[in-house]
Design a protein around this motif. Structure first.
Motif, PDB file in Angstrom:
ATOM      1  N   VAL A 132       0.984  -0.944   0.125  1.00  0.00           N
ATOM      2  CA  VAL A 132      -0.234   0.680   0.062  1.00  0.00           C
ATOM      3  C   VAL A 132       1.018   1.082  -0.087  1.00  0.00           C
ATOM      4  O   VAL A 132       0.296   2.243  -1.073  1.00  0.00           O
ATOM      5  CB  VAL A 132      -1.171  -0.182   1.296  1.00  0.00           C
ATOM      6  CG1 VAL A 132      -1.416   1.449   0.754  1.00  0.00           C
ATOM      7  CG2 VAL A 132      -1.867  -1.432   1.252  1.00  0.00           C
ATOM      8  N   GLY A 133       1.950   1.144   0.830  1.00  0.00           N
ATOM      9  CA  GLY A 133       2.767   2.555   0.571  1.00  0.00           C
ATOM     10  C   GLY A 133       3.679   2.633  -0.364  1.00  0.00           C
ATOM     11  O   GLY A 133       3.285   4.007  -1.436  1.00  0.00           O
ATOM     12  N   TRP A 134       4.148   1.657  -1.352  1.00  0.00           N
ATOM     13  CA  TRP A 134       5.119   1.627  -2.128  1.00  0.00           C
ATOM     14  C   TRP A 134       3.877   1.799  -3.482  1.00  0.00           C
ATOM     15  O   TRP A 134       3.880   2.660  -4.072  1.00  0.00           O
ATOM     16  CB  TRP A 134       5.401   0.645  -2.236  1.00  0.00           C
ATOM     17  CG  TRP A 134       6.035   0.059  -4.064  1.00  0.00           C
ATOM     18  CD1 TRP A 134       5.471  -0.589  -5.399  1.00  0.00           C
ATOM     19  CD2 TRP A 134       7.091   0.996  -4.691  1.00  0.00           C
ATOM     20  NE1 TRP A 134       6.191  -0.264  -6.191  1.00  0.00           N
ATOM     21  CE2 TRP A 134       6.917   0.535  -6.139  1.00  0.00           C
ATOM     22  CE3 TRP A 134       7.870   1.979  -4.217  1.00  0.00           C
ATOM     23  CZ2 TRP A 134       7.805   1.203  -6.777  1.00  0.00           C
ATOM     24  CZ3 TRP A 134       8.803   2.467  -4.964  1.00  0.00           C
ATOM     25  CH2 TRP A 134       8.648   2.059  -6.579  1.00  0.00           C
ATOM     26  N   ALA A 135       2.150   1.497  -3.123  1.00  0.00           N
ATOM     27  CA  ALA A 135       1.291   1.614  -4.572  1.00  0.00           C
ATOM     28  C   ALA A 135       1.262   3.240  -4.436  1.00  0.00           C
ATOM     29  O   ALA A 135       0.684   4.419  -5.257  1.00  0.00           O
ATOM     30  CB  ALA A 135       0.332   1.108  -4.073  1.00  0.00           C
ATOM     31  N   ALA A 136       1.085   3.938  -2.899  1.00  0.00           N
ATOM     32  CA  ALA A 136       0.059   5.560  -2.403  1.00  0.00           C
ATOM     33  C   ALA A 136       1.621   6.497  -3.269  1.00  0.00           C
ATOM     34  O   ALA A 136       1.500   7.515  -3.588  1.00  0.00           O
ATOM     35  CB  ALA A 136       0.645   5.493  -1.278  1.00  0.00           C
ATOM     36  N   HIS A 137       2.899   5.420  -2.749  1.00  0.00           N
ATOM     37  CA  HIS A 137       4.211   6.882  -3.303  1.00  0.00           C
ATOM     38  C   HIS A 137       4.569   7.002  -5.195  1.00  0.00           C
ATOM     39  O   HIS A 137       4.370   8.094  -5.574  1.00  0.00           O
ATOM     40  CB  HIS A 137       5.498   6.255  -3.610  1.00  0.00           C
ATOM     41  CG  HIS A 137       6.794   6.578  -3.230  1.00  0.00           C
ATOM     42  ND1 HIS A 137       6.950   7.638  -2.514  1.00  0.00           N
ATOM     43  CD2 HIS A 137       7.346   6.161  -4.545  1.00  0.00           C
ATOM     44  CE1 HIS A 137       7.983   7.710  -3.744  1.00  0.00           C
ATOM     45  NE2 HIS A 137       8.713   7.154  -4.483  1.00  0.00           N
ATOM     46  N   ARG A 138       3.619   5.308  -5.200  1.00  0.00           N
ATOM     47  CA  ARG A 138       3.921   5.812  -6.869  1.00  0.00           C
ATOM     48  C   ARG A 138       2.331   6.687  -7.768  1.00  0.00           C
ATOM     49  O   ARG A 138       2.899   7.003  -8.858  1.00  0.00           O
ATOM     50  CB  ARG A 138       3.593   4.395  -7.946  1.00  0.00           C
ATOM     51  CG  ARG A 138       4.948   3.601  -7.291  1.00  0.00           C
ATOM     52  CD  ARG A 138       5.284   1.912  -7.828  1.00  0.00           C
ATOM     53  NE  ARG A 138       4.734   2.489  -9.145  1.00  0.00           N
ATOM     54  CZ  ARG A 138       4.298   1.116  -9.849  1.00  0.00           C
ATOM     55  NH1 ARG A 138       3.737   0.148  -9.626  1.00  0.00           N
ATOM     56  NH2 ARG A 138       4.631   1.736 -11.278  1.00  0.00           N
ATOM     57  N   HIS A 139       1.873   6.225  -7.010  1.00  0.00           N
ATOM     58  CA  HIS A 139       0.144   6.434  -7.709  1.00  0.00           C
ATOM     59  C   HIS A 139      -0.261   7.652  -7.081  1.00  0.00           C
ATOM     60  O   HIS A 139      -1.434   8.292  -7.560  1.00  0.00           O
ATOM     61  CB  HIS A 139      -0.571   5.655  -8.222  1.00  0.00           C
ATOM     62  CG  HIS A 139      -0.318   4.789  -8.969  1.00  0.00           C
ATOM     63  ND1 HIS A 139       0.723   3.926 -10.204  1.00  0.00           N
ATOM     64  CD2 HIS A 139      -0.046   2.695  -8.353  1.00  0.00           C
ATOM     65  CE1 HIS A 139       0.463   3.430 -10.923  1.00  0.00           C
ATOM     66  NE2 HIS A 139       0.643   2.410  -9.330  1.00  0.00           N
ATOM     67  N   GLY A 140       0.534   8.198  -5.957  1.00  0.00           N
ATOM     68  CA  GLY A 140      -0.757   9.347  -5.837  1.00  0.00           C
ATOM     69  C   GLY A 140      -1.398   9.191  -4.532  1.00  0.00           C
ATOM     70  O   GLY A 140      -1.766   7.951  -4.164  1.00  0.00           O
ATOM     71  N   ALA A 141      -1.958  10.276  -3.392  1.00  0.00           N
ATOM     72  CA  ALA A 141      -2.567  10.134  -2.386  1.00  0.00           C
ATOM     73  C   ALA A 141      -3.965   9.591  -2.501  1.00  0.00           C
ATOM     74  O   ALA A 141      -4.263   8.745  -1.687  1.00  0.00           O
ATOM     75  CB  ALA A 141      -2.487  10.846  -1.519  1.00  0.00           C
TER      76      ALA A 141
END
Length: 273
Positions: A132-141
């Protein structure tokens, strides 16, 4: 058989608990036939009838136990919190909305659920947090907010599946019969959640091709962990989704869905914790 599974039989609150426990120990309908029973459910009924349980505390209802509906209402209220916190954070402070959404989404995976045994019991949760953290970092909040908003419908879909599977367990007379009844119920729960996750992603402004597979992967993770399934396939699917290619999350969700259909169609997955 009664001596070998004495603790299971004495702690069971009904024959269905014994049937689920016997299946978890590898007892099949063919094994039951050797004891002159047509299936595991019939064998469980005899074991339940022969087992003393008047002195066992688990067999007596507690005098001050809360109504059955109270935990359900509390659970749904808590399931609303991740979406509320994430949505509020996104509205008030976009700079830290992503970390808040990640934190509350991962917290929802851990609660409520069975305590996993064996080595590294929380490895799947740590992998989910990294995902989840990696996905939020790549695709935004917005993506993290969409995943947090999907927690509440995920809770409802999981609760409906658990209740439906439990009722079908009561109406089944063989393990294969229960599996045939449980699989369509799981597919329906997944379909309902997928539609709800798409709505949550649209509300948060996240890209559907990215958000929906991740939401489905987290939903299946929570569902499998909640029902005591083996953590190996769950961890492998979460690790696969960390690969930075667009199809990784879709492949991981599809593979975990196949595992869920097999694991959650077993009666032992629906024994009361």
């Amino acid at each position: 058989m009664l001596h070998r599974h004495r603790e299971l039989c004495e702690r069971a609150v009904d024959p269905l608990e014994i049937a689920a426990g016997l299946e978890a120990h590898g007892i099949t309908d063919r094994t039951a036939a050797r004891f002159r029973h047509r299936d595991v459910f019939s064998l469980a009924e005899e074991l339940y009838a022969r087992s003393p349980r008047g002195e066992h505390p688990a067999a007596r209802p507690g005098p001050g136990r809360a109504p059955a509906g109270a935990p359900a209402f509390r659970g749904f209220g808590c399931a609303l919190l991740p979406g509320a916190f994430a949505f509020g954070a996104a509205a008030l402070a976009p700079a830290w909305a992503g970390p808040v959404a990640v934190a509350v989404t991962v917290a929802a995976l851990v609660w409520p659920g069975r305590t996993a045994g064996g080595r590294f019991p929380y490895a799947a949760h740590l992998l989910a947090a990294a995902l989840v953290g990696w996905a939020a970092h790549r695709h935004g909040a917005a993506l993290a907010v969409g995943l947090a908003l999907a927690v509440a419908p995920g809770h409802l879909a999981a609760a409906a599946f658990a209740a439906g599977a439990r009722s079908r367990l009561g109406g089944s007379r063989a393990l294969e019969d229960f599996a045939d009844r449980a699989r369509p119920l799981l597919v329906a729960a997944v379909a309902v959640f997928t539609a709800a996750a798409a709505g949550a992603a649209a509300l948060a402004g996240a890209a559907l091709p990215v958000a929906v597979p991740l939401a489905l992967l987290l939903f299946l993770t929570r569902l499998l962990l909640r029902h005591g399934a083996h953590r190996g396939p769950v961890g492998a699917a979460l690790a696969l989704a960390l690969v930075p290619v667009p199809a990784a999350a879709i492949a991981a969700a599809a593979g975990l869905l196949v595992h869920a259909v097999l694991a959650l169609s077993r009666a032992s997955a629906h024994a009361r914790p």
